[in-house]
Design a protein around this motif. Sequence first.
Motif, PDB file in Angstrom:
ATOM      1  N   GLN A  72      41.670  27.696  39.852  1.00 27.46           N
ATOM      2  CA  GLN A  72      40.418  28.000  40.534  1.00 27.46           C
ATOM      3  C   GLN A  72      39.968  26.813  41.391  1.00 27.46           C
ATOM      4  O   GLN A  72      39.570  26.972  42.547  1.00 27.46           O
ATOM      5  N   ALA A  73      40.035  25.613  40.808  1.00 28.52           N
ATOM      6  CA  ALA A  73      39.616  24.415  41.535  1.00 28.52           C
ATOM      7  C   ALA A  73      40.495  24.165  42.754  1.00 28.52           C
ATOM      8  O   ALA A  73      39.998  23.811  43.835  1.00 28.52           O
ATOM      9  N   GLU A  74      41.804  24.351  42.610  1.00 31.74           N
ATOM     10  CA  GLU A  74      42.719  24.157  43.741  1.00 31.74           C
ATOM     11  C   GLU A  74      42.392  25.122  44.870  1.00 31.74           C
ATOM     12  O   GLU A  74      42.389  24.748  46.049  1.00 31.74           O
ATOM     13  N   GLN A  75      42.130  26.377  44.519  1.00 31.61           N
ATOM     14  CA  GLN A  75      41.840  27.379  45.546  1.00 31.61           C
ATOM     15  C   GLN A  75      40.539  27.063  46.270  1.00 31.61           C
ATOM     16  O   GLN A  75      40.432  27.242  47.488  1.00 31.61           O
ATOM     17  N   MET A  76      39.540  26.598  45.534  1.00 33.74           N
ATOM     18  CA  MET A  76      38.240  26.315  46.154  1.00 33.74           C
ATOM     19  C   MET A  76      38.259  25.028  46.977  1.00 33.74           C
ATOM     20  O   MET A  76      37.582  24.934  48.003  1.00 33.74           O
ATOM     21  N   LEU A  77      39.023  24.039  46.532  1.00 38.11           N
ATOM     22  CA  LEU A  77      38.938  22.705  47.138  1.00 38.11           C
ATOM     23  C   LEU A  77      39.876  22.506  48.325  1.00 38.11           C
ATOM     24  O   LEU A  77      39.666  21.604  49.132  1.00 38.11           O
ATOM     25  N   SER A  78      40.882  23.357  48.466  1.00 34.39           N
ATOM     26  CA  SER A  78      41.892  23.110  49.501  1.00 34.39           C
ATOM     27  C   SER A  78      41.289  23.075  50.901  1.00 34.39           C
ATOM     28  O   SER A  78      41.715  22.301  51.758  1.00 34.39           O
ATOM     29  N   VAL A 127      36.343  33.848  34.997  1.00 31.68           N
ATOM     30  CA  VAL A 127      37.175  33.112  35.948  1.00 31.68           C
ATOM     31  C   VAL A 127      37.338  33.958  37.200  1.00 31.68           C
ATOM     32  O   VAL A 127      37.919  35.037  37.170  1.00 31.68           O
ATOM     33  N   VAL A 128      36.798  33.463  38.288  1.00 25.13           N
ATOM     34  CA  VAL A 128      36.871  34.143  39.578  1.00 25.13           C
ATOM     35  C   VAL A 128      37.622  33.227  40.539  1.00 25.13           C
ATOM     36  O   VAL A 128      37.355  32.022  40.601  1.00 25.13           O
ATOM     37  N   LEU A 129      38.564  33.792  41.282  1.00 24.59           N
ATOM     38  CA  LEU A 129      39.459  33.003  42.125  1.00 24.59           C
ATOM     39  C   LEU A 129      39.204  33.304  43.603  1.00 24.59           C
ATOM     40  O   LEU A 129      39.788  34.228  44.179  1.00 24.59           O
ATOM     41  N   PRO A 130      38.322  32.529  44.230  1.00 24.65           N
ATOM     42  CA  PRO A 130      38.094  32.666  45.669  1.00 24.65           C
ATOM     43  C   PRO A 130      38.994  31.698  46.433  1.00 24.65           C
ATOM     44  O   PRO A 130      39.536  30.745  45.856  1.00 24.65           O
ATOM     45  N   THR A 131      39.136  31.936  47.725  1.00 23.05           N
ATOM     46  CA  THR A 131      39.881  31.007  48.568  1.00 23.05           C
ATOM     47  C   THR A 131      39.150  30.837  49.893  1.00 23.05           C
ATOM     48  O   THR A 131      39.453  31.510  50.880  1.00 23.05           O
ATOM     49  N   TRP A 168      42.382  40.490  31.010  1.00 23.51           N
ATOM     50  CA  TRP A 168      42.061  39.063  31.057  1.00 23.51           C
ATOM     51  C   TRP A 168      40.697  38.783  31.687  1.00 23.51           C
ATOM     52  O   TRP A 168      40.226  37.653  31.607  1.00 23.51           O
ATOM     53  N   ARG A 169      40.106  39.750  32.374  1.00 20.42           N
ATOM     54  CA  ARG A 169      38.856  39.574  33.107  1.00 20.42           C
ATOM     55  C   ARG A 169      38.995  38.490  34.180  1.00 20.42           C
ATOM     56  O   ARG A 169      38.130  37.617  34.342  1.00 20.42           O
ATOM     57  N   ILE A 170      40.066  38.572  34.936  1.00 20.78           N
ATOM     58  CA  ILE A 170      40.280  37.661  36.052  1.00 20.78           C
ATOM     59  C   ILE A 170      39.754  38.329  37.310  1.00 20.78           C
ATOM     60  O   ILE A 170      40.137  39.458  37.635  1.00 20.78           O
ATOM     61  N   GLY A 171      38.870  37.638  38.023  1.00 20.51           N
ATOM     62  CA  GLY A 171      38.343  38.159  39.268  1.00 20.51           C
ATOM     63  C   GLY A 171      39.052  37.527  40.452  1.00 20.51           C
ATOM     64  O   GLY A 171      39.096  36.306  40.575  1.00 20.51           O
ATOM     65  N   ILE A 172      39.628  38.357  41.316  1.00 15.19           N
ATOM     66  CA  ILE A 172      40.285  37.869  42.529  1.00 15.19           C
ATOM     67  C   ILE A 172      39.423  38.279  43.714  1.00 15.19           C
ATOM     68  O   ILE A 172      39.188  39.465  43.939  1.00 15.19           O
ATOM     69  N   VAL A 173      38.955  37.288  44.447  1.00 15.15           N
ATOM     70  CA  VAL A 173      38.019  37.557  45.536  1.00 15.15           C
ATOM     71  C   VAL A 173      38.764  38.125  46.740  1.00 15.15           C
ATOM     72  O   VAL A 173      39.777  37.581  47.182  1.00 15.15           O
ATOM     73  N   THR A 174      38.232  39.219  47.271  1.00 19.24           N
ATOM     74  CA  THR A 174      38.822  39.877  48.430  1.00 19.24           C
ATOM     75  C   THR A 174      37.865  39.907  49.614  1.00 19.24           C
ATOM     76  O   THR A 174      38.233  40.387  50.681  1.00 19.24           O
ATOM     77  N   GLY A 175      36.676  39.405  49.442  1.00 20.68           N
ATOM     78  CA  GLY A 175      35.718  39.314  50.530  1.00 20.68           C
ATOM     79  C   GLY A 175      34.547  38.449  50.121  1.00 20.68           C
ATOM     80  O   GLY A 175      34.130  38.454  48.971  1.00 20.68           O
TER      81      GLY A 175
END
Length: 243
Positions: A72-78, A127-131, A168-175
């Motif tokens: 999550q941190a890698e995706q947000m910080l890149s 855990v939500v995974l935005p980019t 797993w309740r993993i959220g993948i951000v699509t917008g």
Amino acid sequence: MRRNRVGLVVARLQKFLRTIRSPGEPNVAAPGTADCAEVEIFKNLLEMADQIAAHNPGGVLQLVSAILRPLQAEQMLSVAERPRHAALSPVDFEQLFSPDYFFSYFNPEDCLQVPVEGHQVDLGRDVVLPTPWAKERFAASLAFVGAGKQLGIWRQDSNHGILLVLPWRIGIVTGGNHSITAGILANEGKVSPTNVVDLGPLLDRVKSDGVHFICRQSGRRLAKVRDARMAALFELGRYIGPA
């Protein structure tokens, strides 16, 4: 701007069906000896899950969070630490556990479409995974969105999209990657997902031993494990139980 991928999930899954090998073809992982340290990580994580589940199976969700927080941190910080236009690509639902699309084993029955009603994603807990990818939008979101800031507390907007992956309740951000990132970092906000899928049937068909992903029925090796943490994450779905 990257397209909202929620509406493409079913179409992509159908595409995978056309590209997987037929049942009669061998689909053995590439030769090579697994890194002993990686296998040890896999075993240790499952032993920890056993200890947690012995007291409270619901606690395994926090272990899921611990495994995914670095990603999550890698995706947000890149977007902040890389040059302009060089942010990481979004997390791919179909490659969440392995670079091989669903272990080259997917069929529609492995992925249940679940009604979104009754499901909610807590940006401060789940855990939500935005980019985020645009430096200016990333900076503005962190500067202006949140309690005590110019735009006020975080609120769900019409452009926000999250694919919730169960169990797993993993959220993948699509917008809405930038504003959702601001909500995560401010520990604010709850979101109604735009799509919910349950991969319980995939867990019934595939297992991992830390070296390979394996067809449970035939014992056939489907794909080599590339990341011990993600292989362990896949197996943790069995501890969490039905969605």
